[in-house]
Write a protein that holds these residues in place. Structure first.
Motif, PDB file in Angstrom:
ATOM      1  N   PHE A 200     -38.021 -49.072   3.503  1.00 64.47           N
ATOM      2  CA  PHE A 200     -36.730 -49.725   3.315  1.00 64.47           C
ATOM      3  C   PHE A 200     -36.968 -51.089   2.675  1.00 64.47           C
ATOM      4  CE2 PHE A 200     -36.244 -46.892   6.943  1.00 64.47           C
ATOM      5  CZ  PHE A 200     -35.039 -46.245   6.678  1.00 64.47           C
ATOM      6  N   ILE A 201     -36.133 -51.445   1.717  1.00 64.79           N
ATOM      7  CA  ILE A 201     -36.327 -52.713   1.026  1.00 64.79           C
ATOM      8  C   ILE A 201     -35.023 -53.506   0.948  1.00 64.79           C
ATOM      9  CG2 ILE A 201     -35.997 -51.650  -1.254  1.00 64.79           C
ATOM     10  CD1 ILE A 201     -38.077 -53.687  -2.340  1.00 64.79           C
ATOM     11  N   PHE A 202     -35.125 -54.790   1.221  1.00 67.54           N
ATOM     12  CA  PHE A 202     -34.018 -55.735   1.057  1.00 67.54           C
ATOM     13  C   PHE A 202     -34.387 -56.659  -0.093  1.00 67.54           C
ATOM     14  CE2 PHE A 202     -32.196 -59.909   1.523  1.00 67.54           C
ATOM     15  CZ  PHE A 202     -30.907 -59.714   1.988  1.00 67.54           C
ATOM     16  N   VAL A 203     -33.465 -56.819  -1.055  1.00 62.76           N
ATOM     17  CA  VAL A 203     -33.680 -57.726  -2.178  1.00 62.76           C
ATOM     18  C   VAL A 203     -32.455 -58.616  -2.306  1.00 62.76           C
ATOM     19  CG1 VAL A 203     -34.152 -57.948  -4.643  1.00 62.76           C
ATOM     20  CG2 VAL A 203     -35.050 -55.974  -3.392  1.00 62.76           C
ATOM     21  N   GLY A 204     -32.657 -59.919  -2.298  1.00 58.25           N
ATOM     22  CA  GLY A 204     -31.512 -60.813  -2.471  1.00 58.25           C
ATOM     23  C   GLY A 204     -31.797 -62.198  -1.956  1.00 58.25           C
ATOM     24  N   ARG A 205     -30.808 -63.079  -2.100  1.00 59.71           N
ATOM     25  CA  ARG A 205     -30.930 -64.407  -1.509  1.00 59.71           C
ATOM     26  C   ARG A 205     -30.983 -64.262   0.013  1.00 59.71           C
ATOM     27  NH1 ARG A 205     -26.051 -67.762  -3.652  1.00 59.71           N
ATOM     28  NH2 ARG A 205     -25.059 -65.716  -3.700  1.00 59.71           N
ATOM     29  N   LEU A 206     -31.841 -65.013   0.635  1.00 57.95           N
ATOM     30  CA  LEU A 206     -32.061 -64.849   2.075  1.00 57.95           C
ATOM     31  C   LEU A 206     -31.047 -65.675   2.854  1.00 57.95           C
ATOM     32  CD1 LEU A 206     -35.958 -64.812   2.134  1.00 57.95           C
ATOM     33  CD2 LEU A 206     -34.344 -62.935   1.761  1.00 57.95           C
ATOM     34  N   LEU A 207     -29.788 -65.321   2.667  1.00 61.05           N
ATOM     35  CA  LEU A 207     -28.657 -65.995   3.291  1.00 61.05           C
ATOM     36  C   LEU A 207     -28.074 -65.125   4.392  1.00 61.05           C
ATOM     37  CD1 LEU A 207     -26.813 -67.114   0.027  1.00 61.05           C
ATOM     38  CD2 LEU A 207     -28.149 -68.573   1.538  1.00 61.05           C
ATOM     39  N   ALA A 229     -41.855 -46.065   9.595  1.00 56.99           N
ATOM     40  CA  ALA A 229     -41.207 -46.643   8.420  1.00 56.99           C
ATOM     41  C   ALA A 229     -41.764 -48.032   8.157  1.00 56.99           C
ATOM     42  CB  ALA A 229     -39.694 -46.726   8.631  1.00 56.99           C
ATOM     43  N   GLU A 230     -41.556 -48.497   6.930  1.00 57.69           N
ATOM     44  CA  GLU A 230     -41.967 -49.844   6.538  1.00 57.69           C
ATOM     45  C   GLU A 230     -40.731 -50.608   6.056  1.00 57.69           C
ATOM     46  OE1 GLU A 230     -45.097 -49.647   3.694  1.00 57.69           O
ATOM     47  OE2 GLU A 230     -46.328 -48.293   4.910  1.00 57.69           O
ATOM     48  N   PHE A 231     -40.806 -51.939   6.162  1.00 62.95           N
ATOM     49  CA  PHE A 231     -39.646 -52.777   5.842  1.00 62.95           C
ATOM     50  C   PHE A 231     -40.100 -53.933   4.953  1.00 62.95           C
ATOM     51  CE2 PHE A 231     -39.355 -50.837   9.991  1.00 62.95           C
ATOM     52  CZ  PHE A 231     -38.147 -50.153   9.923  1.00 62.95           C
ATOM     53  N   VAL A 232     -39.539 -53.990   3.766  1.00 66.13           N
ATOM     54  CA  VAL A 232     -39.947 -54.961   2.752  1.00 66.13           C
ATOM     55  C   VAL A 232     -38.797 -55.927   2.495  1.00 66.13           C
ATOM     56  CG1 VAL A 232     -40.746 -55.279   0.374  1.00 66.13           C
ATOM     57  CG2 VAL A 232     -41.470 -53.270   1.686  1.00 66.13           C
ATOM     58  N   VAL A 233     -39.120 -57.203   2.394  1.00 64.48           N
ATOM     59  CA  VAL A 233     -38.121 -58.227   2.061  1.00 64.48           C
ATOM     60  C   VAL A 233     -38.559 -58.943   0.788  1.00 64.48           C
ATOM     61  CG1 VAL A 233     -37.067 -60.413   2.765  1.00 64.48           C
ATOM     62  CG2 VAL A 233     -37.401 -58.589   4.453  1.00 64.48           C
ATOM     63  N   ILE A 258     -42.108 -56.997   9.127  1.00 65.58           N
ATOM     64  CA  ILE A 258     -41.773 -56.860   7.709  1.00 65.58           C
ATOM     65  C   ILE A 258     -43.003 -57.128   6.855  1.00 65.58           C
ATOM     66  CG2 ILE A 258     -39.373 -57.576   8.060  1.00 65.58           C
ATOM     67  CD1 ILE A 258     -40.199 -60.312   6.760  1.00 65.58           C
ATOM     68  N   TYR A 259     -42.890 -56.708   5.600  1.00 67.22           N
ATOM     69  CA  TYR A 259     -43.843 -57.108   4.564  1.00 67.22           C
ATOM     70  C   TYR A 259     -43.094 -58.051   3.637  1.00 67.22           C
ATOM     71  CZ  TYR A 259     -46.802 -56.945   0.420  1.00 67.22           C
ATOM     72  OH  TYR A 259     -47.580 -57.294  -0.652  1.00 67.22           O
ATOM     73  N   TYR A 260     -43.634 -59.259   3.466  1.00 66.50           N
ATOM     74  CA  TYR A 260     -42.978 -60.253   2.615  1.00 66.50           C
ATOM     75  C   TYR A 260     -44.003 -60.830   1.649  1.00 66.50           C
ATOM     76  CZ  TYR A 260     -40.539 -64.436   1.050  1.00 66.50           C
ATOM     77  OH  TYR A 260     -39.964 -65.405   0.267  1.00 66.50           O
ATOM     78  N   PRO A 261     -43.941 -60.445   0.367  1.00 64.73           N
ATOM     79  CA  PRO A 261     -44.948 -60.898  -0.597  1.00 64.73           C
ATOM     80  C   PRO A 261     -44.658 -62.260  -1.219  1.00 64.73           C
ATOM     81  CG  PRO A 261     -43.473 -59.341  -1.643  1.00 64.73           C
ATOM     82  CD  PRO A 261     -43.037 -59.446  -0.203  1.00 64.73           C
ATOM     83  N   GLY A 262     -43.565 -62.907  -0.808  1.00 61.39           N
ATOM     84  CA  GLY A 262     -43.195 -64.169  -1.426  1.00 61.39           C
ATOM     85  C   GLY A 262     -42.457 -63.936  -2.732  1.00 61.39           C
ATOM     86  N   ARG A 263     -42.449 -64.943  -3.595  1.00 63.30           N
ATOM     87  CA  ARG A 263     -41.744 -64.832  -4.870  1.00 63.30           C
ATOM     88  C   ARG A 263     -42.480 -63.856  -5.785  1.00 63.30           C
ATOM     89  NH1 ARG A 263     -38.053 -68.105  -7.558  1.00 63.30           N
ATOM     90  NH2 ARG A 263     -38.039 -67.891  -9.825  1.00 63.30           N
ATOM     91  N   VAL A 264     -41.773 -62.891  -6.326  1.00 60.73           N
ATOM     92  CA  VAL A 264     -42.385 -61.908  -7.222  1.00 60.73           C
ATOM     93  C   VAL A 264     -41.603 -61.850  -8.530  1.00 60.73           C
ATOM     94  CG1 VAL A 264     -43.213 -60.523  -5.280  1.00 60.73           C
ATOM     95  CG2 VAL A 264     -41.024 -59.959  -6.337  1.00 60.73           C
ATOM     96  N   GLY A 265     -42.287 -61.501  -9.582  1.00 62.11           N
ATOM     97  CA  GLY A 265     -41.639 -61.376 -10.879  1.00 62.11           C
ATOM     98  C   GLY A 265     -41.429 -59.940 -11.299  1.00 62.11           C
TER      99      GLY A 265
END
Length: 381
Positions: A200-207, A229-233, A258-265
């Motif tokens: 599962f993946i969440f993409v967006g401003r962390l608001l 399951a895995e959870f990506v932010v 969660i897995y959080y890779p930081g800022r990605v391009g």
């Protein structure tokens, strides 16, 4: 050739969301002036590479200082006259309001506004409305009441925005067109069937309004239940009140939630490696670009049954709709797709088909360009 002012707030948003439109306008022979409030040498060069001329102006995105807003208005009047603008194309709340009014004051012949969601002021949290929020919403509605009638065309992205802002407040507009989405380059998001545990993946401003807190609560509960399951932010921490910060994200990573890779391009690559896109937003979205990208990448969608978000899901077809602020319903929807990975894959295929039909940037830009061409034609008649 028309001198077209494309007025927004940030240079990054212009590069990320308007690049295809700029290229199309330039290809038609128009001179595009790209207005933003935060240019750097790097973003100026990138805008110039698209064929547009970057123009800096002062705009406070979230401020409510009327003196600052009046300065923005007067500055835009001067810049429109300086660049002999024939057509203004304003998007996001403040540019729509003050840019459209400035264009009228400057004598710009044709004025276009694009409302991409009603935003934070029209967003009601789980705790309910406040007096301050109601006052700010009333003020912004009155400003829209002044600005939108000054436009020849108003674009919206979903029917709720037209109903709740324009129709409900009896705002007179000459023409309103529902584009159905902002549009994306489908070629950049090729579908791919990811392997392994469902991701599962969440993409967006962390608001908070975007639902990151609900996503984390659901991920925590599913981890406690031992769900395979895995959870990506993906997303940058925001300085807004109540937003999740980097230290909190790091703690969640250390806890294995969660897995959080930081800022990605390379967001598209993370989407390709995922199965289900989750956006538990209660923000007054237009139509979330992140969801459109996930659909183009062939992901099943879980999102909320609120304006903007619900436009992206045909319930039980390409995904599942859940009520806003309902973590139990969100967990249940995620559990369903964990237990039925074949259903998630099937929904992902339907997402891609829907994206091709509804969110192809070429089709959406064609609708926009047709409207702009009509203005140009009328000018010469």
């Amino acid at each position: 050739m028309q001198h077209i002012a494309l007025v927004g707030t940030t240079a990054d948003a212009k590069l990320g969301f308007r690049a295809e439109l700029i290229k199309d306008l330039v290809a038609q022979g128009h001179k595009v002036f790209a207005f933003a409030g935060d240019y750097t040498d790097k973003t100026r060069a990138a805008i110039s590479a698209l064929g547009a001329q970057p123009v800096s102006y002062s705009v406070s995105r979230f401020g409510i200082n009327p003196i600052q807003d009046c300065y923005t208005l007067l500055q835009l009047v001067r810049l429109f006259k300086q660049h002999r603008i024939d057509m203004s194309f304003c998007y996001f709340a403040k540019p729509v309001i003050f840019g459209s009014l400035a264009a009228k004051l400057a004598g710009v012949p044709y004025r276009v506004a694009k409302i991409e969601g009603l935003g934070r002021i029209f967003t009601v949290p789980a705790s309910g409305d406040t007096l301050r929020a109601r006052i700010l919403r009333w003020v912004q509605t009155q400003l829209y009441r002044l600005a939108l009638p000054a436009c020849h065309t108003v674009f919206v992205l979903n029917p709720d925005d037209e109903q709740d802002l324009i129709t409900a407040n009896n705002i007179k507009v000459k023409r309103c067109i529902n584009l159905g989405g902002i549009g994306i380059n489908l070629e950049q998001y090729q579908p791919f069937t990811a392997s392994g545990k469902i991701k599962f993946i969440f993409v967006g401003r962390l608001l908070p309004e975007k639902g990151i807190g609900y996503f984390i609560q659901a991920a925590t509960l599913l981890r406690q239940q031992g769900a395979p399951a895995e959870f990506v932010v993906l997303g940058e921490p925001d300085n807004s009140p109540g937003a999740i910060n980097r230290a909190q994200l790091q703690k969640l990573v250390e806890q294995g939630i969660i897995y959080y890779p930081g800022r990605v391009g390379n967001v598209s690559e993370y989407l390709r490696q995922s199965h289900v896109f989750v956006l538990p937003s209660y923000y007054r979205e237009g139509v979330p670009r992140s969801t459109q990208e996930a659909m183009a990448a062939g992901l099943a969608i879980i999102t909320t049954n609120v304006p903007g978000c619900r436009e992206t899901v045909s319930h039980k077809d390409n995904g599942l709709l859940v009520p806003p602020h309902d973590v139990a319903a969100l967990v249940a929807a995620m559990q369903q797709l964990i237990q039925q990975p074949g259903l998630a894959e099937q929904m992902g295929q339907r997402s891609r088909t829907m994206a091709e039909k509804k969110y192809d940037v070429r089709k959406i830009n064609h609708t926009i360009l047709q409207a702009l061409s009509l203005h140009t034609k009328q000018k010469h008649e």
